[in-house]
Every structure is written in C-alpha cells, then in structure tokens.
Motif scaffolding. Structure first.
Motif, PDB file in Angstrom:
ATOM      1  N   GLN A 189       3.391  -7.635   1.243  1.00  0.00           N
ATOM      2  CA  GLN A 189       2.270  -7.037   0.397  1.00  0.00           C
ATOM      3  C   GLN A 189       2.126  -5.654  -0.112  1.00  0.00           C
ATOM      4  O   GLN A 189       1.347  -4.677  -0.317  1.00  0.00           O
ATOM      5  N   GLY A 209      -0.264  -0.612  -0.071  1.00  0.00           N
ATOM      6  CA  GLY A 209      -0.165  -1.692   0.847  1.00  0.00           C
ATOM      7  C   GLY A 209       1.063  -1.695   1.836  1.00  0.00           C
ATOM      8  O   GLY A 209       2.184  -1.110   1.353  1.00  0.00           O
ATOM      9  N   GLY A 215      -4.089  -2.040   2.549  1.00  0.00           N
ATOM     10  CA  GLY A 215      -4.596  -2.815   1.149  1.00  0.00           C
ATOM     11  C   GLY A 215      -5.382  -1.883   0.419  1.00  0.00           C
ATOM     12  O   GLY A 215      -6.264  -1.315   1.054  1.00  0.00           O
TER      13      GLY A 215
END
Length: 363
Positions: A189, A209, A215
């Motif tokens: 991510q 992230g 995020g």
C-alpha cells in the motif's frame, strides 16, 4: 505462563500469526511486510512476548533508532504493536511487555522512548506524555506553482539509492541504510510519487501510505522546496481528492510555502514520549549549549524534581512529563513567563530539540 521474554527464532512464525490475527486481520499481507525492519530475525532480541503452553498472549516490539539533528545525536526506542489476547486483558500483560521493552531500551542506551497511540491515559501511567511537534497540511484544492522543467511519475520502481540520497539531505532524520530503504519501498500500500530532472536525476519524492496506516498522508518526502511544491501539485491533480502532507516544525521554508496555498493547517504532537536515560540526554544537551558558547546551562535531575535554566535564572520542575515537553516541545518559553528574555534567547538556540521520526520508521 512465561515471560516477558524474546521469542525464539522458531517461534517467530507463531508470533507473526498472532499479530496478523489481532492487528491485520483483514489485510492480505503479513505485518512483517509492513514493518520489515522490526519483525525480522535480526530484531528478535527486541521483541517481547508472554506465552502460555505455546500460545502467545501478549506482545510488544522495540525498534531502536539513531536520530541525527543539527545540535544533538540521540537514540530513540520506538515501541509498537502492543496487543494482548482478548480473554487475557485486564491482567497487566501489556504493562509487563511494555515495561520490559523500556528496560531493554535503557540497557541499549536509548535516551527516550516514543510510541503512537490514542490510549493516552494507559501510557501516561507509564510516564509517557504527548510531546514533539507535527504540522499537517490538508490539500483540498488545486494550487498553482511556477512552471518547472520536471517529469513526474507514479512508478514505484525507484532506485533506493536515489531516494536515500535525497532523504539524507534532511537536517533531522533517523539513520538508515540503502538496503532498509529498499525494504521500505516494498511495503504494501505504499505509493511513490517522484519528480525527475531532464538529465534523469531524481529531484523530489513523496511517499503516501504504509500498509493499513497513513493512507491519504504524505509521510515521507525529499527534495528542494520548489520541486516539492511542484510534485505536491502533481499529486493533487493525480488524486483528484484531498490529501495530507505531514511536516516537522523545523521544515520552515516548506511550511511557509504551503501556508500560502489554499490548505487547512493542523498542529499536533509527534507522539507520546518518555525519558529513558535522562542524565545521558542531559549531557548531550549541555554539550550542545557549550558548543554555542553557553557554559552555564543547568539541567539536573534530583530525587523528586528537576532543575532547569541558565546561570541563576532557574526553574524547578516537579513532573517528568513536563520536562519532556520543555525539551522536545511544543513549548513557548515566553508564554510560560518563567525566564528572563536573555535566558529565553539562549535556550532557544538549542531547545526545543529538533525531533522528527519519518513515517517509514514508525512502529
């Protein structure tokens, strides 16, 4: 029930399975992929578990970091992944693994410990306090920047040595290797945004992230202010939605540029910090003041209080957590009305200590 203790190497898969179920149950990757330098066989001695008949009941991990700043080089024990099996909560197991991590941090000459949590009352009972400074900028609208001759990319396949080169130019950073940077780039991510010079040299980078965390947050970046601003503008156009840039307070030039844009500014704390080896840290701070020609700095720990100041302009501090904020901020010495102006001007040459831990190093 046994522990707290370090897991044996043969137990590492079992520990990771426990952590994945408790902390990453819905993720498709292992927590070891998210924290590659913390959950490895090389860091087993800094992991703490309590186990019963082969079952892990409680866990915490320590990650020592060397932080370089303009005046002081100090050692930080970052602690994280503190979790206890549901049916064994309320028995003091998390306190035990935390206490053992702090003991190990002290034995490894860490000056302070830091962790990131919203369980403030629990960790305050162990001597932690919210301290340090973090400024975040929410980029809600597009913002214009002067034209630049750069090529932008979202390709995550970036040479780690190029990232490492720009990262190393920060005035405050944690000591890393190129190999560690390579591992961080592979964290699930993780989005990598880059700006390149016409000659192919990396001009700026920004990282968004880190596994299940951060995020929508740019938590790592490097490059000159003008090129970073151009890159941030590119990111906003790419995302077509708001995102947040996290900055240390000492990044004054970048902060000033961001404040000129249509942004929402939030000021907060870096994390929860605890003094681990006060005398060792005080000696480093005194050396920094002496290097600035200030030889009469007073920073002493007594059985029931601290004494802090310069020359005869001294203040008694009864609480260790107050001492943490005086050393690492956020603090306005003038607003506190404790010292003479002459003393404040001298204190501000070094304090609050420039302190920042970049997102990839958090645990």
């Amino acid at each position: 029930m046994e522990g707290p203790r370090s897991p044996r190497e043969t137990e590492l898969p079992q520990v990771l399975d426990f952590l994945n179920k408790k902390l990453r149950n819905e993720a498709s990757w292992s927590i070891a992929a998210e924290y590659p330098t913390a959950f490895s066989s090389n860091n087993l001695h800094n992991m703490r578990i309590i186990a019963d008949e082969g079952h892990v009941l409680s866990h915490a991990v320590l990650k020592p970091l060397i932080i370089k700043s303009p005046h002081v080089i100090y050692k930080v024990g970052a602690i994280g992944s503190v979790v206890t099996e549901d049916q064994h909560r309320g028995q003091g197991l998390s306190t035990q693994v935390m206490t053992d991590c702090l003991k190990s941090a002290s034995e490894q000459s860490c000056d302070i410990a830091i962790l990131w949590t919203d369980l403030f009352d629990f960790y305050r009972r162990m001597g932690f306090e919210l301290a340090g400074s973090e400024i975040s900028f929410v980029i809600e609208d597009n913002f214009d920047v002067p034209p630049v001759n750069l090529r932008f990319s979202t390709d995550s396949k970036v040479a780690p040595d190029a990232i490492y080169r720009l990262y190393s130019t920060h005035s405050v950073n944690s000591v890393r290797t190129i190999e560690e940077t390579r591992k961080f780039l592979a964290i699930p991510q993780t989005k990598v945004y880059t700006a390149w010079e016409p000659n192919g040299q990396l001009a700026a980078y920004a990282i968004e992230g880190k596994g299940v965390d951060l995020g929508g947050y740019i938590h790592e970046w490097g490059g000159s202010v003008s090129k970073l601003m151009a890159l941030f503008s590119f990111i906003r156009a790419q995302k077509n939605q708001p995102y947040t840039i996290i900055c240390p307070r000492h990044a004054k030039n970048l902060i000033n540029e961001l404040r000129r844009k249509p942004v929402t500014v939030n000021e907060g704390y870096l994390g929860m910090i605890k003094l681990v080896n006060f005398d060792q840290l005080a000696a480093k701070i005194k050396r920094a003041f002496r290097a600035e020609g200030i030889a009469d700095i007073v920073l002493e720990k007594h059985p029931n209080h601290f004494v802090f100041g310069i020359g005869q302009d001294l203040f008694t501090i009864n609480n260790e957590t107050d001492m943490v904020r005086l050393l690492f901020g956020p603090v306005d010495y003038r607003a506190m009305d404790l010292f003479k102006e002459e003393t404040i001007q001298k204190l501000e040459k070094i304090l609050p200590l420039a302190m920042w831990i970049w997102g990839w190093d958090s645990i």
